[in-house]
Design a protein around this motif. Structure first.
Motif, PDB file in Angstrom:
ATOM      1  N   PHE A   1       0.828  -1.212   0.000  1.00 32.30           N
ATOM      2  CA  PHE A   1       0.000   0.000   0.000  1.00 32.30           C
ATOM      3  C   PHE A   1       0.864   1.264   0.000  1.00 32.30           C
ATOM      4  CE2 PHE A   1      -3.501  -2.558   2.335  1.00 32.30           C
ATOM      5  CZ  PHE A   1      -3.995  -3.012   1.117  1.00 32.30           C
ATOM      6  N   VAL A   2       1.965   1.225   0.753  1.00 32.61           N
ATOM      7  CA  VAL A   2       2.878   2.375   0.779  1.00 32.61           C
ATOM      8  C   VAL A   2       3.428   2.642  -0.619  1.00 32.61           C
ATOM      9  CG1 VAL A   2       5.144   3.157   1.585  1.00 32.61           C
ATOM     10  CG2 VAL A   2       3.496   2.212   3.217  1.00 32.61           C
ATOM     11  N   ALA A   3       3.775   1.568  -1.335  1.00 37.04           N
ATOM     12  CA  ALA A   3       4.343   1.723  -2.678  1.00 37.04           C
ATOM     13  C   ALA A   3       3.325   2.316  -3.650  1.00 37.04           C
ATOM     14  CB  ALA A   3       4.851   0.378  -3.190  1.00 37.04           C
ATOM     15  N   VAL A   4       2.061   2.006  -3.458  1.00 38.40           N
ATOM     16  CA  VAL A   4       1.013   2.465  -4.379  1.00 38.40           C
ATOM     17  C   VAL A   4       0.603   3.905  -4.104  1.00 38.40           C
ATOM     18  CG1 VAL A   4      -1.427   2.145  -4.972  1.00 38.40           C
ATOM     19  CG2 VAL A   4       0.106   0.173  -4.882  1.00 38.40           C
ATOM     20  N   THR A   5       0.597   4.309  -2.831  1.00 37.20           N
ATOM     21  CA  THR A   5       0.045   5.602  -2.431  1.00 37.20           C
ATOM     22  C   THR A   5       1.117   6.689  -2.483  1.00 37.20           C
ATOM     23  OG1 THR A   5      -1.430   4.378  -0.949  1.00 37.20           O
ATOM     24  CG2 THR A   5      -1.322   6.772  -0.675  1.00 37.20           C
ATOM     25  N   GLN A   6       0.970   7.614  -3.400  1.00 36.93           N
ATOM     26  CA  GLN A   6       1.944   8.677  -3.593  1.00 36.93           C
ATOM     27  C   GLN A   6       1.568   9.921  -2.781  1.00 36.93           C
ATOM     28  OE1 GLN A   6       4.733   7.853  -5.390  1.00 36.93           O
ATOM     29  NE2 GLN A   6       3.694   5.861  -5.339  1.00 36.93           N
TER      30      GLN A   6
ATOM     31  N   LEU B   1      -4.262   1.098  23.302  1.00 28.95           N
ATOM     32  CA  LEU B   1      -5.692   0.983  23.550  1.00 28.95           C
ATOM     33  C   LEU B   1      -6.498   2.007  22.760  1.00 28.95           C
ATOM     34  CD1 LEU B   1      -5.719   0.244  27.384  1.00 28.95           C
ATOM     35  CD2 LEU B   1      -5.836  -1.366  25.479  1.00 28.95           C
ATOM     36  N   GLY B   2      -5.805   2.951  22.142  1.00 25.45           N
ATOM     37  CA  GLY B   2      -6.482   3.835  21.204  1.00 25.45           C
ATOM     38  C   GLY B   2      -6.887   3.104  19.946  1.00 25.45           C
ATOM     39  N   ALA B   3      -6.414   1.836  19.833  1.00 32.07           N
ATOM     40  CA  ALA B   3      -6.747   0.944  18.710  1.00 32.07           C
ATOM     41  C   ALA B   3      -6.349   1.578  17.384  1.00 32.07           C
ATOM     42  CB  ALA B   3      -8.219   0.554  18.759  1.00 32.07           C
ATOM     43  N   MET B   4      -7.177   1.406  16.360  1.00 32.19           N
ATOM     44  CA  MET B   4      -6.805   1.888  15.022  1.00 32.19           C
ATOM     45  C   MET B   4      -7.147   3.370  14.879  1.00 32.19           C
ATOM     46  SD  MET B   4      -8.072  -1.280  12.606  1.00 32.19           S
ATOM     47  CE  MET B   4      -9.708  -1.371  13.353  1.00 32.19           C
ATOM     48  N   PRO B   5      -6.196   4.205  14.486  1.00 32.17           N
ATOM     49  CA  PRO B   5      -6.523   5.616  14.273  1.00 32.17           C
ATOM     50  C   PRO B   5      -7.387   5.797  13.034  1.00 32.17           C
ATOM     51  CG  PRO B   5      -4.285   5.172  13.551  1.00 32.17           C
ATOM     52  CD  PRO B   5      -4.777   3.914  14.202  1.00 32.17           C
ATOM     53  N   ARG B   6      -8.220   6.811  13.050  1.00 33.67           N
ATOM     54  CA  ARG B   6      -9.066   7.086  11.892  1.00 33.67           C
ATOM     55  C   ARG B   6      -8.239   7.500  10.682  1.00 33.67           C
ATOM     56  NH1 ARG B   6     -14.287   7.335  13.587  1.00 33.67           N
ATOM     57  NH2 ARG B   6     -14.550   7.459  15.850  1.00 33.67           N
ATOM     58  N   GLN B   7      -7.114   8.119  10.948  1.00 33.16           N
ATOM     59  CA  GLN B   7      -6.257   8.560   9.858  1.00 33.16           C
ATOM     60  C   GLN B   7      -4.836   8.659  10.354  1.00 33.16           C
ATOM     61  OE1 GLN B   7      -8.730  12.057   9.613  1.00 33.16           O
ATOM     62  NE2 GLN B   7      -6.977  13.386  10.015  1.00 33.16           N
ATOM     63  N   ARG B   8      -3.887   8.471   9.453  1.00 36.54           N
ATOM     64  CA  ARG B   8      -2.480   8.618   9.797  1.00 36.54           C
ATOM     65  C   ARG B   8      -1.675   8.741   8.517  1.00 36.54           C
ATOM     66  NH1 ARG B   8       0.483   4.024   8.738  1.00 36.54           N
ATOM     67  NH2 ARG B   8      -0.580   2.003   8.729  1.00 36.54           N
ATOM     68  N   ARG B   9      -0.462   9.238   8.662  1.00 32.48           N
ATOM     69  CA  ARG B   9       0.447   9.259   7.539  1.00 32.48           C
ATOM     70  C   ARG B   9       0.846   7.835   7.175  1.00 32.48           C
ATOM     71  NH1 ARG B   9       0.916  12.877   3.967  1.00 32.48           N
ATOM     72  NH2 ARG B   9       3.123  12.417   3.630  1.00 32.48           N
ATOM     73  N   MET B  10       1.034   7.602   5.883  1.00 27.89           N
ATOM     74  CA  MET B  10       1.466   6.283   5.423  1.00 27.89           C
ATOM     75  C   MET B  10       2.390   6.495   4.231  1.00 27.89           C
ATOM     76  SD  MET B  10      -0.732   3.023   4.012  1.00 27.89           S
ATOM     77  CE  MET B  10      -0.809   3.777   2.384  1.00 27.89           C
ATOM     78  N   GLY B  11       3.688   6.318   4.457  1.00 24.44           N
ATOM     79  CA  GLY B  11       4.646   6.577   3.396  1.00 24.44           C
ATOM     80  C   GLY B  11       4.571   8.035   2.977  1.00 24.44           C
ATOM     81  N   ASN B  12       4.422   8.286   1.684  1.00 26.11           N
ATOM     82  CA  ASN B  12       4.302   9.653   1.183  1.00 26.11           C
ATOM     83  C   ASN B  12       2.871  10.170   1.193  1.00 26.11           C
ATOM     84  OD1 ASN B  12       7.076   9.893   0.574  1.00 26.11           O
ATOM     85  ND2 ASN B  12       6.782   8.755  -1.332  1.00 26.11           N
TER      86      ASN B  12
END
Length: 431
Positions: free
Chosen positions: A106-111, A142-153
């Motif tokens: 996913f990191v490789a695909v998302t620019q 315990l905050g579990a999965m964030p709604r949004q975060r940086r991922m690669g670029n």
């Protein structure tokens, strides 16, 4: 418009001006509903270009048919599909290895300025909270999965995190959608599957709102972690003054402002700082920080972590990793001293001003080196480094320039890095 469309558009509001939206499309229920919703919404709303990404792990024979299923649905929706085949590394946790391989794809695909959209829902969030609770996670976990975060670029967004699975299934059936049921999802030897099939049904019979309550608790923990992050930034600001050896280009902090904090605030600040460099130790392994903090001033203590080492030298703590943990290779002949010299595993070194006569070579400390200092005569290099307070970990990496057997200069140390008359200066840019 579906009753899921309004909250979905609201969740995606910050990303409406992105260059592209990529849907992580496994072919399962949640990603199928997400892709279908977005394909319908773009008919009436201005949305970024939409595509789908299917990651083929190759872990089971049934998965070979899934790309074709995904392609058929994408064709029906006029959504381009990219199928990425990955190799999953063998290890103790096949779940974690598959997830790591998937997210690398996913990191490789998302620019840059693009967003990857995933279909995790409220039930997934509750499972994540319970799973991490059973592993002894702290507030951050315990905050579990964030709604949004940086991922690669780019960025990752989970727009369905407030939606229960039953609502996704109702939408899929109303729209006559078909989806893949991964056979591995029924294998209760996987921890998450055990929670999903054995634990949650029991909890939900006793507490029908269990998933909603757990997801709400995860949101509270995420908010608390945000406050802890703000506190850490304040504490780190006080410890981030530039030191005498900033030219080493290493992450470092002043120790004294940290020591003045309570033990809990020390750990909070260090977790925040170290998270950029290494996986963090669990609570039982923070004794290494206590030992480093409380050691004698001349002890040069080291705390070894997963991806590097924390060193204490002088009044600061320093993060070392990669080539800094290896001895540099030398000596290195300097055939063209009018040009900067690349040092194997140790950056570059060059002269400013006139160039001394050769032949020259760069070497490193072996012990017993002596340097001529004009009026001061010949001085032991170890003593000179002690006088200047050079961190112990850096001494073996300082480039030493020799002409034949004579030590001419030590890079970057004032008074040792230049000719007696100041015609040239030796400058080192570390790795």
């Amino acid at each position: 418009m579906s009753n899921l469309s309004v909250p979905l558009l609201k969740a995606l509001g910050p990303w409406r001006n992105a260059k592209a939206w990529h849907v992580a499309f496994s072919g399962g229920l949640d990603s199928t509903v997400l892709l279908h919703l977005l394909a319908q919404l773009r008919q009436t709303h201005s949305l970024p270009p939409l595509s789908a990404v299917h990651v083929h792990h190759g872990l089971q024979a049934a998965a070979d048919a899934w790309p074709a299923h995904c392609q058929a649905l994408c064709d029906a929706l006029s959504v381009p599909l990219q199928v990425v085949r990955v190799h999953v590394q063998a290890g103790a946790s096949i779940e974690r290895a598959a997830r790591d391989a998937r997210y690398q794809a996913f990191v490789a695909v998302t620019q840059a300025q693009e967003v990857l959209l995933t279909g995790q829902h409220r039930d997934d969030q509750a499972e994540t909270l319970l799973f991490r609770l059973l592993r002894g996670a702290g507030v951050s976990g315990l905050g579990a999965m964030p709604r949004q975060r940086r991922m690669g670029n780019g960025d990752l967004c989970r727009p369905l995190l407030d939606v229960p699975r039953v609502q996704l299934e109702a939408y899929a059936r109303a729209q006559n959608l078909s989806w893949i049921d991964d056979p591995s999802n029924t294998q209760t030897d996987f921890s998450r599957n055990f929670l999903r099939h054995e634990v949650f049904p029991v909890l939900s019979r006793r507490w029908p709102q269990a998933a909603a309550s757990m997801a709400r608790s995860a949101a509270h923990c995420a908010e608390a972690q945000g406050l802890l992050d703000e506190l850490a930034q304040q504490d780190l600001h006080d410890a981030s003054a530039v030191g005498e050896f900033a030219w080493l280009n290493l992450p470092s902090l002043e120790l004294a402002p940290l020591v003045r904090l309570s033990a809990a605030r020390q750990r909070n600040a260090l977790r925040h700082w170290l998270a950029a460099f290494t996986p963090l130790p669990d609570t039982d392994h923070w004794a290494g920080w206590d030992a480093l903090r409380d050691a004698r001033e001349d002890a040069q203590p080291v705390w070894k972590l997963a991806a590097g080492e924390l060193h204490r030298a002088g009044s600061r703590i320093w993060w070392l990793s990669g080539e800094w943990l290896l001895a540099p290779v030398g000596p290195v002949p300097w055939a063209r001293p009018d040009q900067a010299l690349a040092l194997p595993g140790n950056g570059r070194v060059g002269f400013v001003g006139d160039i001394p006569d050769g032949p020259l070579q760069v070497s490193y400390r072996q012990g017993g080196e002596v340097m001529a200092l004009g009026q001061r005569g010949h001085r032991d290099l170890k003593r000179l480094l002690n006088e200047r307070g050079v961190p112990l970990f850096a001494r073996g990496r300082l480039p030493l320039v020799y002409r034949n057997e004579q030590l001419l200069a030590v890079a970057n140390l004032q008074g040792l890095d230049s000719s007696p008359c100041g015609r040239w200066q030796l400058q080192w840019l570390p790795t």
